[in-house]
Scaffold this active site. Structure first.
Site, mmCIF file in Angstrom:
data_model
loop_
_atom_site.group_PDB
_atom_site.id
_atom_site.type_symbol
_atom_site.label_atom_id
_atom_site.label_comp_id
_atom_site.label_asym_id
_atom_site.label_seq_id
_atom_site.Cartn_x
_atom_site.Cartn_y
_atom_site.Cartn_z
ATOM 1 N NE ARG A 1 24.811 48.748 43.241
ATOM 2 C CZ ARG A 1 25.107 49.124 42.005
ATOM 3 N NH1 ARG A 1 26.241 48.711 41.448
ATOM 4 N NH2 ARG A 1 24.292 49.892 41.338
ATOM 5 C CB THR B 1 36.959 38.640 37.020
ATOM 6 O OG1 THR B 1 37.934 39.685 36.974
ATOM 7 C CG2 THR B 1 35.611 39.257 37.342
HETATM 8 C C1 UD1 Z 1 34.253 43.792 35.654
HETATM 9 C C2 UD1 Z 1 35.556 44.116 34.947
HETATM 10 C C3 UD1 Z 1 35.469 45.521 34.364
HETATM 11 C C4 UD1 Z 1 34.290 45.605 33.420
HETATM 12 C C5 UD1 Z 1 33.004 45.189 34.119
HETATM 13 C C6 UD1 Z 1 31.898 45.054 33.115
HETATM 14 C C7 UD1 Z 1 37.316 42.931 36.176
HETATM 15 C C8 UD1 Z 1 38.415 43.054 37.161
HETATM 16 N N1 UD1 Z 1 36.653 44.058 35.893
HETATM 17 O O1 UD1 Z 1 34.123 44.654 36.753
HETATM 18 O O2 UD1 Z 1 36.652 45.845 33.647
HETATM 19 O O3 UD1 Z 1 34.173 46.920 32.905
HETATM 20 O O4 UD1 Z 1 33.167 43.887 34.741
HETATM 21 O O5 UD1 Z 1 30.682 44.773 33.763
HETATM 22 O O6 UD1 Z 1 37.103 41.859 35.641
HETATM 23 N N2 UD1 Z 1 32.673 37.095 39.733
HETATM 24 C C9 UD1 Z 1 32.940 35.835 40.211
HETATM 25 N N3 UD1 Z 1 33.893 35.693 41.163
HETATM 26 C C10 UD1 Z 1 34.606 36.728 41.626
HETATM 27 C C11 UD1 Z 1 34.325 38.020 41.146
HETATM 28 C C12 UD1 Z 1 33.358 38.160 40.190
HETATM 29 O O7 UD1 Z 1 32.322 34.851 39.783
HETATM 30 O O8 UD1 Z 1 35.458 36.488 42.489
HETATM 31 C C13 UD1 Z 1 31.640 37.234 38.708
HETATM 32 C C14 UD1 Z 1 30.444 38.004 39.191
HETATM 33 O O9 UD1 Z 1 29.455 37.124 39.717
HETATM 34 C C15 UD1 Z 1 29.953 38.679 37.925
HETATM 35 C C16 UD1 Z 1 31.230 38.876 37.101
HETATM 36 O O10 UD1 Z 1 32.187 37.971 37.637
HETATM 37 O O11 UD1 Z 1 29.083 37.851 37.199
HETATM 38 C C17 UD1 Z 1 31.768 40.295 37.151
HETATM 39 O O12 UD1 Z 1 32.155 40.620 38.470
HETATM 40 P P1 UD1 Z 1 31.974 42.072 39.072
HETATM 41 O O13 UD1 Z 1 32.478 42.067 40.457
HETATM 42 O O14 UD1 Z 1 30.600 42.565 38.832
HETATM 43 O O15 UD1 Z 1 32.998 42.914 38.157
HETATM 44 P P2 UD1 Z 1 33.023 44.472 37.931
HETATM 45 O O16 UD1 Z 1 33.598 45.129 39.125
HETATM 46 O O17 UD1 Z 1 31.709 44.922 37.449
#
Ligand code: UD1
Ligand code: CA
Length: 447
Positions: free
Chosen positions: A15, A81
């Site tokens: 986004r 995550t």
């Molecule tokens: C996540 C949480 C959610 C929380 C929210 C808060 C999980 C499953 N969910 O959701 O409960 O309320 O954050 O903002 O954890 N990232 C990686 N690798 C991945 C996926 C993500 O490094 O494979 C990193 C992203 O770069 C980011 C962070 O993890 O910095 C969070 O990932 P994002 O996909 O934004 O999680 P949310 O769906 O927002």
């Protein structure tokens, strides 16, 4: 207990609509990743592991610029995550302390909150940072049971009853490192997103008889950035806090809402910052200095009682000693200006040493660059540089020496001497009047 930081930053940040990895977008002059690292640094971590994927090389450079000891763990596919945290396992092999997971796109977690989580860890196996959301939107929900955190349910997977819960997951989690990795091993991806959710470790831990609790913080701390609009909102939030903090520290801001700070700006007591001043990274202003309107400063040091601006630009390496005056439309770069020296109007001073009480006349330029190399200009104490002097570096003007206005100084001027390097003036008697008459006559003839 020794602590390891794991900061997640592999996500693409779709986004943001950007070629740059999301965590490298700046807030207050530093990548949001660095804000998260700074917050974590308050725990004095034994290890810092950054999980990078999209733009990993650039992420590594930014991380190492802040902390050369940070370890980069690659996550080549972003499958959730929990999978991201698992990439930090090798970097933390044999580490017996706690691990705390932060998100690189959640830059405003405070050291106090992290300390509260560390304290809660003394009584619980897993500590999750939560917040009570005014609008819980799509955040994961924290489900409590009998004084324990029982599980976390992602919005996509939540029932209506669960979605009605306003206690939300920030994403920050603390646990013993080996406990964390053992729990992550058990996480599957049978869910609405088909991802390995870090949030699942809570339910798994509780089923094993481990304890879990929530530490709550203000929602503003857990602000996550996913879009340019949220980036701007984060910047606004940072600036609002920085302005209040400066005022509490005894700094006068004539129009606070027009002053922009960097993440590391330091301003001493009883300084005044006039309207529309922008601070880039690396600025220190000592007590009692005045930064007048419309000035831009970065990488510089302004000493006690100095006055800068209006409309001045201080670039990296500008060092102003006590009582220095830098006036309008003056640019200073990589230059030491000693006590009481004045550069008041329309000048460029780069790669220079200016002695105490020297007066640099209007329009003076240090010609520091020959197209390939940068050269230095040295001006002694009490020197007087005439207006519109070009100082072709390398060049040295001695103590109490002068240069004549309009001079192009290419050779050193010894102490106490006057350097004059301009064509000698010739006056043609009456020529101005005659010339003008000739032109007027010509115009009259042409009608
Ligand atoms: C996540 C949480 C959610 C929380 C929210 C808060 C999980 C499953 N969910 O959701 O409960 O309320 O954050 O903002 O954890 N990232 C990686 N690798 C991945 C996926 C993500 O490094 O494979 C990193 C992203 O770069 C980011 C962070 O993890 O910095 C969070 O990932 P994002 O996909 O934004 O999680 P949310 O769906 O927002
Ligand atoms: Ca997010």
């Amino acid at each position: 207990m020794a602590t390891a930081l794991i900061i997640l930053g592999a996500g693409m940040g779709t986004r943001m609509n950007s070629d740059r990895p999301k965590v490298l977008h700046d807030i207050a002059g530093a990548p949001m990743l660095v804000h998260a690292m700074k917050a974590g640094a308050a725990l004095d971590p034994a290890h810092t592991v950054i999980v990078a994927g999209h733009g990993a090389d650039a992420v590594a450079r930014a991380a190492h610029a802040f902390d050369p000891g940070a370890v980069i763990a690659l996550q080549t596919e972003q499958s959730g995550t929990a999978h991201a945290v698992a990439q930090a396992r090798d970097a933390l092999a044999g580490f017996a302390g706690d691990a705390i997971v932060l998100y690189g796109d959640t830059p405003f977690i405070t050291p106090e909150t992290l300390a509260a989580m560390a304290a809660a860890r003394l009584t619980h196996d897993i500590v999750v940072l939560g917040f009570d959301a005014a609008d819980p939107a799509r955040y994961g929900r924290l489900i409590l049971k009998d004084d324990q955190l029982d599980r976390i349910v992602e919005f996509k997977d939540a029932t209506d009853a669960e979605r009605a819960v306003t206690l939300c997951n920030s994403g920050v989690v603390a646990a013993k490192a080996d406990t964390l990795f053992a729990l992550i091993d058990k996480v599957g991806n049978e869910n609405a997103a088909g991802e390995y959710y870090l949030t699942d470790i809570v339910g798994i831990a509780r089923a094993q008889g481990l304890t879990a609790t929530v530490v709550q913080c203000d929602q503003a701390e857990t602000l996550g950035i996913n879009s340019r609009a949220e980036l701007a909102a984060a910047e606004a939030q940072f600036q609002a806090r920085a302005r209040s903090a400066a005022q509490e520290d005894g700094v006068t801001l004539t129009a606070p809402e027009t002053v922009f700070f960097a993440h590391d700006t330091v301003i001493g007591r009883d300084s005044t910052i006039e309207p529309n001043v922008v601070f880039g990274p690396g600025v220190t202003i000592e007590s009692g200095a005045t930064i007048r309107a419309f000035s831009h400063l970065e990488g510089c040091h302004v000493s006690r009682g100095a006055i800068v601006g209006p409309y001045a630009r201080l670039r990296p390496g500008a060092e102003l000693a006590e009582g220095v005056r830098v006036g309008n439309f003056v640019e200073i770069k990589n230059a030491q200006i000693a006590e009481g020296a004045k550069v008041n109007h329309l000048s460029y001073i780069g790669d220079a040493d200016i002695g105490a009480r020297a007066n640099i006349g209007a329009g003076t330029i240090t010609c520091n660059y020959d197209g390939v190399f940068k050269h230095k200009t040295v001006i002694g104490a009490d020197a007087f540089i005439g207006s519109n002097t070009m100082l072709v570096a390398p060049v040295h003007v001695g103590d109490a020496a002068m240069t004549g206005s309009g001079s192009v100084i290419t050779r050193d001027v010894p102490s106490g001497d006057l350097g004059l390097a301009r064509a000698a003036q010739v006056n043609k008697p009456g020529l101005a009047r005659r010339l003008m008459q000739k032109l007027r006559d010509l115009k009259a003839r042409k009608g």
